[in-house]
Design an enzyme around this catalytic site. Structure first.
Site, PDB file in Angstrom:
ATOM      1  N   HIS A  17       0.837  -1.209   0.000  1.00 55.12           N
ATOM      2  CA  HIS A  17       0.000   0.000   0.000  1.00 55.12           C
ATOM      3  C   HIS A  17       0.870   1.255   0.000  1.00 55.12           C
ATOM      4  O   HIS A  17       0.594   2.198  -0.754  1.00 55.12           O
ATOM      5  CB  HIS A  17      -0.894   0.036   1.244  1.00 55.12           C
ATOM      6  CG  HIS A  17      -1.947  -1.027   1.283  1.00 55.12           C
ATOM      7  ND1 HIS A  17      -2.177  -1.807   2.388  1.00 55.12           N
ATOM      8  CD2 HIS A  17      -2.851  -1.423   0.350  1.00 55.12           C
ATOM      9  CE1 HIS A  17      -3.190  -2.643   2.147  1.00 55.12           C
ATOM     10  NE2 HIS A  17      -3.599  -2.433   0.915  1.00 55.12           N
ATOM     11  N   LYS A  41     -15.996  -8.203   4.720  1.00 58.18           N
ATOM     12  CA  LYS A  41     -14.838  -8.593   5.522  1.00 58.18           C
ATOM     13  C   LYS A  41     -15.066  -8.453   7.018  1.00 58.18           C
ATOM     14  O   LYS A  41     -15.744  -7.523   7.464  1.00 58.18           O
ATOM     15  CB  LYS A  41     -13.616  -7.747   5.126  1.00 58.18           C
ATOM     16  CG  LYS A  41     -13.143  -8.027   3.708  1.00 58.18           C
ATOM     17  CD  LYS A  41     -11.863  -7.289   3.389  1.00 58.18           C
ATOM     18  CE  LYS A  41     -11.378  -7.655   1.987  1.00 58.18           C
ATOM     19  NZ  LYS A  41     -10.200  -6.895   1.586  1.00 58.18           N
ATOM     20  N   ARG A  90      -2.422  -6.333  -8.117  1.00 56.92           N
ATOM     21  CA  ARG A  90      -1.356  -7.335  -7.986  1.00 56.92           C
ATOM     22  C   ARG A  90      -1.585  -8.514  -8.931  1.00 56.92           C
ATOM     23  O   ARG A  90      -0.660  -9.055  -9.491  1.00 56.92           O
ATOM     24  CB  ARG A  90      -1.281  -7.844  -6.543  1.00 56.92           C
ATOM     25  CG  ARG A  90      -0.681  -6.830  -5.567  1.00 56.92           C
ATOM     26  CD  ARG A  90      -0.516  -7.405  -4.183  1.00 56.92           C
ATOM     27  NE  ARG A  90      -1.781  -7.886  -3.670  1.00 56.92           N
ATOM     28  CZ  ARG A  90      -2.037  -9.137  -3.330  1.00 56.92           C
ATOM     29  NH1 ARG A  90      -1.107 -10.058  -3.416  1.00 56.92           N
ATOM     30  NH2 ARG A  90      -3.229  -9.491  -2.881  1.00 56.92           N
ATOM     31  N   SER A 128      -2.352  -7.636   2.877  1.00 59.74           N
ATOM     32  CA  SER A 128      -2.841  -7.568   4.260  1.00 59.74           C
ATOM     33  C   SER A 128      -3.182  -8.972   4.761  1.00 59.74           C
ATOM     34  O   SER A 128      -2.985  -9.280   5.936  1.00 59.74           O
ATOM     35  CB  SER A 128      -4.092  -6.692   4.346  1.00 59.74           C
ATOM     36  OG  SER A 128      -3.802  -5.366   3.978  1.00 59.74           O
TER      37      SER A 128
HETATM   38  O1  PNS Z   1      -8.866  -3.114   0.607  1.00 60.66           O
HETATM   39  P1  PNS Z   1     -10.180  -3.602   0.048  1.00 60.66           P
HETATM   40  O2  PNS Z   1     -10.963  -4.406   1.073  1.00 60.66           O
HETATM   41  O3  PNS Z   1     -10.026  -4.336  -1.252  1.00 60.66           O
HETATM   42  O4  PNS Z   1     -11.020  -2.263  -0.259  1.00 60.66           O
HETATM   43  C1  PNS Z   1     -12.299  -2.377  -0.819  1.00 60.66           C
HETATM   44  C2  PNS Z   1     -13.061  -1.083  -0.621  1.00 60.66           C
HETATM   45  C3  PNS Z   1     -13.176  -0.760   0.871  1.00 60.66           C
HETATM   46  C4  PNS Z   1     -12.361   0.053  -1.349  1.00 60.66           C
HETATM   47  C5  PNS Z   1     -14.462  -1.312  -1.232  1.00 60.66           C
HETATM   48  O5  PNS Z   1     -15.087  -2.410  -0.592  1.00 60.66           O
HETATM   49  C6  PNS Z   1     -15.338  -0.090  -1.111  1.00 60.66           C
HETATM   50  O6  PNS Z   1     -15.233   0.830  -1.901  1.00 60.66           O
HETATM   51  N1  PNS Z   1     -16.206  -0.102  -0.077  1.00 60.66           N
HETATM   52  C7  PNS Z   1     -17.112   1.000   0.197  1.00 60.66           C
HETATM   53  C8  PNS Z   1     -18.552   0.631  -0.206  1.00 60.66           C
HETATM   54  C9  PNS Z   1     -18.707   0.767  -1.716  1.00 60.66           C
HETATM   55  O7  PNS Z   1     -18.598   1.846  -2.274  1.00 60.66           O
HETATM   56  N2  PNS Z   1     -18.943  -0.355  -2.408  1.00 60.66           N
HETATM   57  C10 PNS Z   1     -19.017  -0.330  -3.859  1.00 60.66           C
HETATM   58  C11 PNS Z   1     -20.373  -0.678  -4.360  1.00 60.66           C
HETATM   59  S1  PNS Z   1     -20.623  -2.429  -4.245  1.00 60.66           S
END
Ligand code: PNS
Length: 168
Positions: A17, A41, A90, A128
């Site tokens: 990150h 998660k 990745r 992570s």
């Molecule tokens: O590090 P991650 O878990 O891959 O991040 C994913 C994240 C948090 C960026 C993604 O789940 C997200 O944008 N969550 C906020 C809710 C949202 O906007 N969801 C998209 C519509 S399904």
């Protein structure tokens, strides 16, 4: 490019990150790291810890700030008046998933564009998920996490205690 947002769970923030943050910060005026909630998660670290770890990890970047948002990314972008999302890739699985997310986010807020940065080849194995496994089983996290976070993990007996599966 003026402003961009790098969203993620950061559970916890990794060297992968911070590599993406460093490279994104070099091509925009201001970068916001947004610690978010992925409803799929169960997090190892609380929102406060994930936010704190992210803040400590980017403290030396002059044009990077860290925020926290529990809601839709598209709403965060609209509220903050920013149109550019940064995502790190990745694997091809990441790509396939993130292309869908790009589409969904665009449907929610039409002005959005997602810029993908390919992971540094030396950090392809860093995630992570792997960092959490190392923490769970009491192994070193120096190869996975920023030094500021390694220090905290190593001194927190709850997380870094010996947990190698053997009863003593
Ligand atoms: O590090 P991650 O878990 O891959 O991040 C994913 C994240 C948090 C960026 C993604 O789940 C997200 O944008 N969550 C906020 C809710 C949202 O906007 N969801 C998209 C519509 S399904």
């Amino acid at each position: 490019m003026k402003k961009a947002v790098y969203p993620g769970s950061f559970d916890p923030i990794t060297l992968g990150h911070t590599n993406i943050i460093r490279r994104a910060a070099a091509v925009c005026d201001n970068l916001t790291v947004c610690v978010m909630v992925n409803s799929d998660k169960n997090y190892m670290f609380s929102t406060e810890e994930r936010l704190d770890f992210a803040k400590r990890s980017v403290k030396d970047f002059k044009n990077v700030t860290v925020e926290c948002f529990d809601g839709l990314l598209a709403d965060f972008m609209q509220h903050t008046g920013c149109n550019v999302i940064i995502k790190g890739l990745r694997t091809t699985d990441d790509f396939n998933f993130e292309v869908q997310m790009d589409r969904i986010n665009k449907k929610l807020y039409g002005k959005l564009e997602t810029i993908f940065l390919a992971a540094d080849p030396e950090l392809l194995h860093v995630s992570s998920t792997v960092a959490r496994e190392m923490i769970r089983y009491g192994r070193g996290v120096e190869d996975y996490l920023p030094p500021e976070i390694v220090e905290i993990i190593n001194t927190d007996k709850c997380l870094g205690g010996n947990n190698d599966g053997w009863e003593r």
